[in-house]
Motif scaffolding. Sequence first.
Motif, short mmCIF file in Angstrom:
data_model
loop_
_atom_site.label_atom_id
_atom_site.label_comp_id
_atom_site.label_asym_id
_atom_site.label_seq_id
_atom_site.Cartn_x
_atom_site.Cartn_y
_atom_site.Cartn_z
N GLU A 256 34.40 41.36 37.43
CA GLU A 256 35.51 40.51 37.86
C GLU A 256 35.33 39.09 37.35
O GLU A 256 34.22 38.53 37.41
CB GLU A 256 35.58 40.52 39.39
N HIS A 257 36.41 38.55 36.83
CA HIS A 257 36.41 37.19 36.27
C HIS A 257 35.43 37.06 35.10
O HIS A 257 34.83 36.01 34.91
CB HIS A 257 36.10 36.13 37.34
N TYR B 39 42.86 29.92 39.53
CA TYR B 39 42.36 30.83 38.49
C TYR B 39 42.03 30.04 37.21
O TYR B 39 40.94 30.16 36.66
CB TYR B 39 43.42 31.90 38.21
N ASP C 47 43.67 43.70 32.34
CA ASP C 47 44.78 44.41 32.99
C ASP C 47 45.59 45.19 31.97
O ASP C 47 45.88 46.38 32.15
CB ASP C 47 45.69 43.41 33.71
N ASP D 227 36.43 38.95 32.10
CA ASP D 227 37.13 39.44 30.90
C ASP D 227 37.47 38.29 29.95
O ASP D 227 37.65 38.50 28.76
CB ASP D 227 38.37 40.30 31.25
C1 GLA Z 1 43.51 38.76 36.86
C2 GLA Z 1 43.62 38.55 35.35
C3 GLA Z 1 42.56 39.38 34.62
C4 GLA Z 1 41.17 39.14 35.19
C5 GLA Z 1 41.17 39.26 36.71
C6 GLA Z 1 39.85 38.87 37.32
O1 GLA Z 1 43.86 40.06 37.19
O2 GLA Z 1 44.89 38.90 34.89
O3 GLA Z 1 42.60 39.08 33.25
O4 GLA Z 1 40.65 37.90 34.78
O5 GLA Z 1 42.18 38.47 37.30
O6 GLA Z 1 38.84 39.74 36.90
#
Ligand code: GLA
Length: 380
Positions: free
Chosen positions: A39-40, A221, A171, A42
Motif C-alpha cells: 500500500e502506498h 494523498y 488500480d 505503487d
Molecule cells: C489509491 C491510488 C493507488 C495507490 C493506493 C494506495 O488507490 O489510486 O494508485 O497508490 O491508493 O496504495
Amino acid sequence: MNTNRKSAKLDALLERLSSRGFVPDCVVKAPGRANIIGEHIDYCEGMVLPFAIEQSMYFVTKRHASDLVVINSEDYQSTWQEGQATTDSWMDYIRQVLLVVRKNNLLVTGCEVYVTSDIPIGAGVSSSSALCCGFLCVLNEINKWQLGKNELIAMASEAEYGLGLRGGKMDQYSIFYGEEGSAVLLDCRDHTYRLIKIDQAVFQFMLLDSGVQHSLVHSDYNSRRDEVERALVQVREVEQEACYRSITARHIDLLAEHSVEWKRLRHVYSEINRVGLAVAAIEQKDPIGLGQLLFKSHYSLRDDYEVSCPEIDWLIAYLEQDRGIYGARMMGGGFGGSVICLVKEKGFQNSALLARLYEKNFGRRLQTYPVQCAIGVTTL
Ligand code: GLA
C-alpha cells in the motif's frame, strides 16, 4: 469462468432498456479492486499485490447517429453529455476521460451509455478507476480503436491525474489484468506482472467498509507522495544512485530520526519487504504468516505513513482480539475506506457484535462482505 455472474442491478437495467426498444451494441463489466498488501508504494517503484473483485461497474452502450456522447448514471439518477458543465464527480471522471481521448486525436462516434454499479463508492475499492477503465473499454469497443490494455491503462491513469490525484497505476493494472483465482503481483518499476494463485480454501478475504467516505483528490494523498519524494532526494544527497527499490535500513538512518521523511521512507522500505514475504506465505499456504504481515502493514500505514483514521484503527484493534481472523489492515489510499481482513474458515467470531459496537462508537454502519479474485474488464 465467472464472467457472466449475474448482477441484479445490471439485469434490471437491461430489462428496462429492452422494454424501451434499446438494443445495446456493447456491455462492459469493469471490476473494483482489493489489495492484499503493498500500500502506498505503487508510486515508489514497489511491488504490489492487488486483485480485481467481483463487485463491478456495468456499462450498457448503443451507438447513435449524432456525434453526441451521452452518459446516464443509474445510481445517481443523472445524465451528462459532452460539452455540458459537470455537476457531480462521476461526470468529472467521464469528462476527463473524453479530454484525454480527444487529446490523443481518437475518433469518437456518438453513443448513449447507461452505467450502474455494485461497487461501494468511497470505500477504497477504486470505483473511480473502474469508471475510467470501463468507459475507455466501451469507447475502444464501439469505435474499434483496437488499443491494447496498456494503452487504455495509460489513458485511464492520465484522466485521474487530470483531476488532481497523483496516483500510481496499481488500480488500473488490477482492473484490466485481474484473473479469477489469482492476485496480480505488479512490479511498479516497469509495470510487468505475475499472477499469484490464491488458494481459496486457505485464504478467504472479507472487506469491512468503515463508512468513512474518502475522496483521495481532497485528501493528503498527494502530500504523502511529496514527502516520500523529498525523503529520496535527501538520501540521494549522500548516495546519488539510491532509488526506492534499493533503499536499506542504512539509507533510512541517513535521515533525521522520526522526521516526516524518515517515517515515510521507513514505510516504503518495510512495505516492499512485506510484499515479498507475503507472496512466500501465499505460496507456502501459510495464512498465519500472511495475517501477521497484514497487521504489520497496518501499523506501518498508521504510524509511519499516517494515512489511517480513528475508525479504521479502532476496527483493527478489535480484530486483533478476534480469534476468527488471521490478520487485517487498512486498504487503499486511506483516510477512511475499507479494512481487508484475512478470515478463518468460519469468519469473525461475532460480526453482529462488532457492527453494533462500531455503530455505538462512531454512529456509522459497518458493511461487511466477502471478496474473491475475479476477472478484469470484460465485454459481456
Ligand atoms: C489509491 C491510488 C493507488 C495507490 C493506493 C494506495 O488507490 O489510486 O494508485 O497508490 O491508493 O496504495
